[in-house]
Motif scaffolding. Structure first.
Motif, PDB file in Angstrom:
ATOM      1  N   TYR A 169      -5.386  -0.729  -1.316  1.00  0.00           N
ATOM      2  CA  TYR A 169      -5.477  -1.573  -1.116  1.00  0.00           C
ATOM      3  C   TYR A 169      -4.417  -1.472   0.743  1.00  0.00           C
ATOM      4  O   TYR A 169      -4.663  -1.841   2.045  1.00  0.00           O
ATOM      5  CB  TYR A 169      -4.839  -2.486  -1.115  1.00  0.00           C
ATOM      6  N   PRO A 170      -2.617  -1.207   0.289  1.00  0.00           N
ATOM      7  CA  PRO A 170      -2.181  -0.912   1.656  1.00  0.00           C
ATOM      8  C   PRO A 170      -3.280   0.437   2.212  1.00  0.00           C
ATOM      9  O   PRO A 170      -3.070   0.520   3.310  1.00  0.00           O
ATOM     10  CB  PRO A 170      -1.069  -0.295   0.876  1.00  0.00           C
ATOM     11  N   MET A 171      -4.019   1.267   2.024  1.00  0.00           N
ATOM     12  CA  MET A 171      -4.362   2.106   2.793  1.00  0.00           C
ATOM     13  C   MET A 171      -5.525   1.406   3.647  1.00  0.00           C
ATOM     14  O   MET A 171      -5.491   1.242   4.719  1.00  0.00           O
ATOM     15  CB  MET A 171      -5.486   3.152   1.761  1.00  0.00           C
ATOM     16  N   SER A 172      -6.381   0.040   2.970  1.00  0.00           N
ATOM     17  CA  SER A 172      -6.733  -0.273   3.570  1.00  0.00           C
ATOM     18  C   SER A 172      -5.956  -1.403   4.835  1.00  0.00           C
ATOM     19  O   SER A 172      -6.576  -1.088   5.940  1.00  0.00           O
ATOM     20  CB  SER A 172      -7.498  -1.324   2.817  1.00  0.00           C
ATOM     21  N   LYS A 173      -4.915  -1.661   4.200  1.00  0.00           N
ATOM     22  CA  LYS A 173      -4.029  -2.367   5.598  1.00  0.00           C
ATOM     23  C   LYS A 173      -3.559  -1.287   6.630  1.00  0.00           C
ATOM     24  O   LYS A 173      -3.695  -2.114   7.691  1.00  0.00           O
ATOM     25  CB  LYS A 173      -2.551  -2.909   4.646  1.00  0.00           C
ATOM     26  N   LYS A 174      -3.794   0.273   6.122  1.00  0.00           N
ATOM     27  CA  LYS A 174      -3.409   0.846   7.134  1.00  0.00           C
ATOM     28  C   LYS A 174      -3.978   1.429   7.950  1.00  0.00           C
ATOM     29  O   LYS A 174      -4.087   2.093   9.010  1.00  0.00           O
ATOM     30  CB  LYS A 174      -2.478   1.885   6.134  1.00  0.00           C
ATOM     31  N   GLY A 175      -4.934   0.834   7.734  1.00  0.00           N
ATOM     32  CA  GLY A 175      -6.594   1.449   8.335  1.00  0.00           C
ATOM     33  C   GLY A 175      -7.370   2.347   8.049  1.00  0.00           C
ATOM     34  O   GLY A 175      -8.571   2.908   8.415  1.00  0.00           O
ATOM     35  N   GLU A 176      -6.954   2.321   6.899  1.00  0.00           N
ATOM     36  CA  GLU A 176      -7.513   4.393   6.158  1.00  0.00           C
ATOM     37  C   GLU A 176      -8.062   3.641   5.313  1.00  0.00           C
ATOM     38  O   GLU A 176      -8.515   4.805   3.509  1.00  0.00           O
ATOM     39  CB  GLU A 176      -6.368   5.102   5.483  1.00  0.00           C
ATOM     40  N   ALA A 177      -8.808   2.805   4.980  1.00  0.00           N
ATOM     41  CA  ALA A 177     -10.437   1.929   4.049  1.00  0.00           C
ATOM     42  C   ALA A 177     -10.860   3.365   3.718  1.00  0.00           C
ATOM     43  O   ALA A 177     -11.225   4.127   2.601  1.00  0.00           O
ATOM     44  CB  ALA A 177     -10.837   1.044   3.999  1.00  0.00           C
ATOM     45  N   GLY A 178     -10.785   3.952   4.976  1.00  0.00           N
ATOM     46  CA  GLY A 178     -12.431   4.756   4.640  1.00  0.00           C
ATOM     47  C   GLY A 178     -11.783   6.001   3.638  1.00  0.00           C
ATOM     48  O   GLY A 178     -12.271   6.568   2.513  1.00  0.00           O
ATOM     49  N   ARG A 179     -10.870   6.591   4.183  1.00  0.00           N
ATOM     50  CA  ARG A 179      -9.700   7.827   3.046  1.00  0.00           C
ATOM     51  C   ARG A 179     -10.296   7.214   2.057  1.00  0.00           C
ATOM     52  O   ARG A 179     -10.522   8.122   1.392  1.00  0.00           O
ATOM     53  CB  ARG A 179      -8.393   8.160   4.316  1.00  0.00           C
ATOM     54  N   ALA A 180      -9.580   5.904   1.919  1.00  0.00           N
ATOM     55  CA  ALA A 180      -9.041   6.079   0.604  1.00  0.00           C
ATOM     56  C   ALA A 180     -10.748   5.758  -0.268  1.00  0.00           C
ATOM     57  O   ALA A 180     -10.185   6.542  -1.564  1.00  0.00           O
ATOM     58  CB  ALA A 180      -8.462   4.810  -0.086  1.00  0.00           C
ATOM     59  N   LEU A 181     -11.464   4.730   0.059  1.00  0.00           N
ATOM     60  CA  LEU A 181     -13.133   5.346  -0.339  1.00  0.00           C
ATOM     61  C   LEU A 181     -13.399   6.381  -0.425  1.00  0.00           C
ATOM     62  O   LEU A 181     -13.895   6.895  -1.909  1.00  0.00           O
ATOM     63  CB  LEU A 181     -13.630   4.140   0.600  1.00  0.00           C
ATOM     64  N   GLY A 182     -13.049   7.623   0.388  1.00  0.00           N
ATOM     65  CA  GLY A 182     -13.746   8.972  -0.160  1.00  0.00           C
ATOM     66  C   GLY A 182     -13.110   9.344  -1.477  1.00  0.00           C
ATOM     67  O   GLY A 182     -13.221  10.150  -2.042  1.00  0.00           O
ATOM     68  N   ALA A 183     -11.082   9.140  -0.666  1.00  0.00           N
ATOM     69  CA  ALA A 183     -10.834   9.751  -2.797  1.00  0.00           C
ATOM     70  C   ALA A 183     -11.300   8.700  -3.699  1.00  0.00           C
ATOM     71  O   ALA A 183     -11.154   9.879  -4.515  1.00  0.00           O
ATOM     72  CB  ALA A 183      -9.604   9.170  -1.994  1.00  0.00           C
ATOM     73  N   ALA A 184     -11.580   8.143  -3.559  1.00  0.00           N
ATOM     74  CA  ALA A 184     -11.676   7.007  -4.905  1.00  0.00           C
ATOM     75  C   ALA A 184     -13.408   7.642  -5.520  1.00  0.00           C
ATOM     76  O   ALA A 184     -13.400   8.690  -6.377  1.00  0.00           O
ATOM     77  CB  ALA A 184     -11.646   5.630  -4.779  1.00  0.00           C
ATOM     78  N   ILE A 185     -14.183   7.743  -5.223  1.00  0.00           N
ATOM     79  CA  ILE A 185     -15.247   8.453  -4.720  1.00  0.00           C
ATOM     80  C   ILE A 185     -14.950   9.723  -5.427  1.00  0.00           C
ATOM     81  O   ILE A 185     -16.169   9.564  -6.282  1.00  0.00           O
ATOM     82  CB  ILE A 185     -17.023   8.051  -3.958  1.00  0.00           C
TER      83      ILE A 185
END
Lengths: 353, 499
Positions: B97-113
């Motif tokens: 969630y902090p990644m999403s706050k930093k505007g890195e939601a896409g990156r976090a989602l990619g990493a999670a998947i």
């Protein structure tokens, strides 16, 4: 002058009134037919999603509708908590007694009422018993390599056998405690396993030697099926009135004769084991109209004989030995009519203070 | 064996099995995304539909395919909104969630998947390899060992880098105390129930976790008055970056997957615990410890991999003994019985292809869901740029539905609010929340296994070699960071090192 038009106008009315009278006369349930038609019956299950009770409720829900006039939809709602006391309280005092809310509590919920639990806001004897799907006779088995070969060995043993159980109030716990009370044996009940599967692993590892289990589960599932083949365990006792032919061991009733159990303890054993007579029971709240109770009882009876349901239950390894509502009502009354000294004993074994 | 392995593969890809797999994935995708509707409840609802399916492999394509993807898509909700999509996805909130706050939601989602996909594959392959040694693997751990493992887990999370050691262990202790609420299984007496029937069964983990993690974030979002992402839109880092991250930290993902498999094999533990242990491991592996909880991609990769690989581990005791390792496995066992199979040693001999088909279902369904996800991830990530005031009502609805489905009780909502407040206060004062949650999850399990060990072995279990080894590991978990820190400081004490 207006006679003819009036006749014309009245004709349909008369016709429909006549046909209504004709149709409803031989069939008293037509009024009820219109009651259940288009409505939804809810089965409130006192245990969580995915367990044996839940599966039994969902099985009934799929077939029972077709035996109720009006073919209502039936849905299952889980209301787990406090050994089904939450669900029973709800159906007894909150839900409308209109025959649309059915209760399926744990079969031992009567013990909470019997032991005078102050959280109990229901009276099972004032509710109407609709039916039950199975009998839950239990047994106690022990590893064949343990020194205790029979209950007699257990009674005389210096070191009591260790039996794994789920917790105070669990059926497995109740079985070993009743054996202790009635025969004077000493059993070391190891309490706290999450479920019967985990106890089975513990038996296999040798952490405990014995386990109480419903006979049906034992003969329906691994690893028990393999155990039967390899004679890994032997049976110490069973709780039914008559011996189950698959279980080579005495019933508690035989043992009570053998050990000359005093009357109070005998009544205690009978009271605490009677829950085995009504596994997966179904009840409706007090004040439900008599004719709807009858409809539900009939439907339950027919559903439990439905060939498709039986075939499905067989595949699921669920035994069906249905109990009739009226008979269960009488049985429950017997089981729950106990003198104070027996109730004191039950409190001791089934305490939740 | 090889024959069964390939036969399993082709049977999964054959029609209509593959169609059932797609159907299962479609349902599981949404179940995972939406908080509250869990994989277990959906499995119970869908089980009757599988009765009409004739062959075991087709039925499993539907059921196991559905279950396998819930873990993956549950992660997405945790990352995007700070609300756990599944209870096994809560640990992804910490850094996702902090990644999403930093505007890195896409990156976090990619990493999670991507880490989910690798985790699922490792879980499935472990299942395949361990078939010959399944029984000893399951019998290895008895109650004394399981008790020490619960203590180890709480210690591990309590001593996480970044937070103060004392605060971490105290939070774990509070969690243990909260776990004491309810009917005590040993004596049947009621503890801390205050005359409320709701508390008889103890605190349910779902409303506590949802409250502790989601409510503070929603308050924060409301106070800030911006979108979830504080970074401007053009800085949206792509999904591919997250995929690359997975391979940059490949061995971390592998290790966390193995943690997941292991907790899947152990009874009662499973994905809910594995995610936190994997998160703890990932956070410890950070070179710069201060990054933990502030949007480090490692904190997404670890639990993302672990909560998927547990599925493979979970299947091991189910298949080897016919003993379900978790509630969802108990339901799958029912499905096996319906199609006429009895899991256990017999099935491993006669229908080995079914076991291998399960392996393939786990892998193929995760590949498919990863493919679908990549198509829509950038759209999902765009949600974090919507103004907060528009999102908050929607999020609150999700939070309360998510909690309410735990027991269908109004008190679930009360618990959520209480723990929401507590979570907010803990966040403000720098208290770590994961130890409390893990203490709550493990407390009851640990207490039971302590009782069982003592009742079964007296005090003798304390001297078991396996127990001694586990105690030594636990002590080293506490001692190691402290020693390392002292040494590091000692280095700088000498003036020549400081240069």
């Amino acid at each position: 002058m207006n006679a003819i038009p009036l006749c014309k106008r009245l004709l349909p009315l008369v016709c429909s009134a006549l046909s209504f009278a004709l149709l409803s006369w031989p069939n008293a349930t037509a009024a009820q037919d219109s009651f259940y038609k288009g409505r939804t019956i809810r089965i409130v299950v006192g245990l969580s999603t995915g367990g044996g009770y839940d599966r039994a409720a969902r099985l009934l829900a799929r077939y029972m509708g077709k035996y109720i006039p009006g073919n209502p939809d039936i849905i299952v709602q889980n209301m787990p908590g406090a050994g089904s006391v939450v669900a029973a309280n709800y159906v007894f005092s909150v839900a409308k007694p209109d025959g649309l809310t059915l209760l399926m509590p744990h079969n031992n919920v009567y013990l909470s009422q019997l032991s005078g639990d102050k959280e109990v806001k229901f009276d099972l004897l004032k509710m109407y018993w609709i039916g039950s799907l199975d009998k839950d006779d239990m047994m106690l088995f022990i590893r064949s390599d343990a020194p205790h070969k029979t209950m007699k060995d257990v009674v005389q043993a210096k070191e009591p056998p260790k039996c794994g159980t789920t917790g105070v109030g669990g059926s497995d716990y109740v079985v070993s405690r009743i054996l202790e009370e009635t025969t004077g044996a000493k059993i070391n009940t190891v309490v706290g396993y999450p479920g019967s599967s985990e106890i089975a692993i513990a038996v296999e590892r040798g952490e405990v030697q014995c386990q109480g289990l419903t006979i049906q589960t034992f003969f329906g599932r691994e690893p028990f099926l393999s155990w039967v083949k390899t004679n890994f365990v032997r049976f110490l006792a069973q709780t039914g009135r008559k011996r189950d032919p698959r279980v080579n061991g005495p019933t508690i009733f035989e043992l009570m004769d053998e050990y000359k159990t005093p009357t109070t303890k005998r009544r205690l054993a009978e009271a605490m084991l009677s829950g085995g007579e009504w596994a997966r029971p179904m009840l409706v709240g007090p004040g439900t109209p008599q004719e709807r109770v009858q409809i539900l009882r009939d439907a339950y009876d027919k559903t439990s004989k439905d060939p498709e349901l039986l075939a499905e239950a067989k595949k699921l390894r669920m035994d069906v030995q249905a109990g009739k509502g009226a008979e269960l009502q009488a049985m429950a009354k017997d089981a729950m009519n106990q003198p104070p000294e027996v109730i004191e004993q039950i409190k001791k074994l089934f305490v939740q203070q | 064996m090889i024959e069964a392995f390939t036969s399993g593969f082709w049977q999964v890809l054959a029609w209509p099995a593959f169609g059932y797999l797609l159907l299962g994935i479609g349902i599981g995708f949404w179940v995972g995304l939406l908080p509250g509707i869990g994989g277990l409840a959906t499995l119970a609802l869908m089980l009757p539909f599988s009765y009409t399916i004739k062959t075991p492999i087709e039925a499993f394509c539907f059921l196991l395919g559905m279950l396998a993807v819930t873990g993956t898509t549950g992660d997405l909700t945790s990352i995007l909104f700070g609300i756990p999509g599944e209870s096994s996805s809560a640990a992804l909130i910490l850094d996702g969630y902090p990644m999403s706050k930093k505007g890195e939601a896409g990156r976090a989602l990619g990493a999670a998947i991507m880490s989910s996909l690798i985790g699922a594959t490792i879980g499935a392959l472990t299942l395949a390899i361990s078939i010959p040694i399944m029984r000893p693997l399951v019998l290895l751990f008895g109650s004394p060992e399981l008790f020490i493992i619960t203590i180890m887990g709480i210690t591990f999370i309590g001593t996480l880098a970044g937070a103060s050691l004392i605060k971490g262990l105290l939070a774990g202790g509070i969690g243990l105390m909260l776990a004491a609420i309810g009917v005590d299984p040993q004596t049947g007496s009621l503890r801390y129930t205050f005359g409320s029937l709701y508390l008889w069964d103890g605190l349910d983990v779902t409303p506590v976790v949802v409250g502790m993690f989601a409510i503070p974030e929603i308050i924060d979002l409301a106070v800030r008055g911006t979108a979830i992402s504080q970074a401007p839109k053009e800085k949206l880092k792509g999904v591919m970056e997250g995929v690359k991250d997975t391979f940059r930290h490949f061995w971390l993902v592998v290790r966390c997957s193995l943690i997941g498999v292991y907790f899947g094999v152990l009874p009662v533990l499973g994905a809910n615990v594995a995610q936190w242990i994997a998160y703890g491991h990932a956070a410890r592996s950070l070179k710069d410890k201060s990054r933990a909880g502030k949007g480090a991609v490692e904190g997404v990769l670890g639990p993302g991999a672990a909560n998927n690989s547990t599925r493979g581990g979970d299947l091991i005791p189910t298949i080897a003994f016919g003993i379900p390792g978790s509630a969802s496995m108990a339901l799958l066992l029912g499905a096996l019985l319906i199609v006429g199979l009895q899991p256990g040693p017999e099935m491993l001999k006669s229908r080995l292809d079914v076991t291998f088909a399960m392996v393939w279902i786990l892998i193929i369904s995760n590949i498919i869901v990863a493919g679908i996800s990549f198509l829509i991830l950038n759209h999902l990530a765009a949600l974090t740029f919507i103004r907060g005031s528009l999102l908050i009502p929607f999020l609150l609805v999700l939070v309360f539905i998510g909690s309410f489905t735990a027991n269908n009780s109004i008190y679930d909502l009360v618990v959520t609010l209480i723990f929401g407040t507590l979570g907010y206060l803990m966040l403000l004062n720098g208290w770590p929340r994961p130890p409390l949650v893990l203490g709550l999850i493990l407390g009851k399990i640990g207490e039971n296994y302590l009782w069982i060990s003592t009742a079964a072995y007296g005090a003798k279990w304390l001297a078991f070699p396996s127990v001694l080894i586990l105690i030594a590991i636990t002590i080293s978990i506490v001692a190691y960071p402290t020693i390392k820190e002292r040494r590091g400081r000692a280095k700088y004490d000498r003036p020549e090192d400081a240069v």
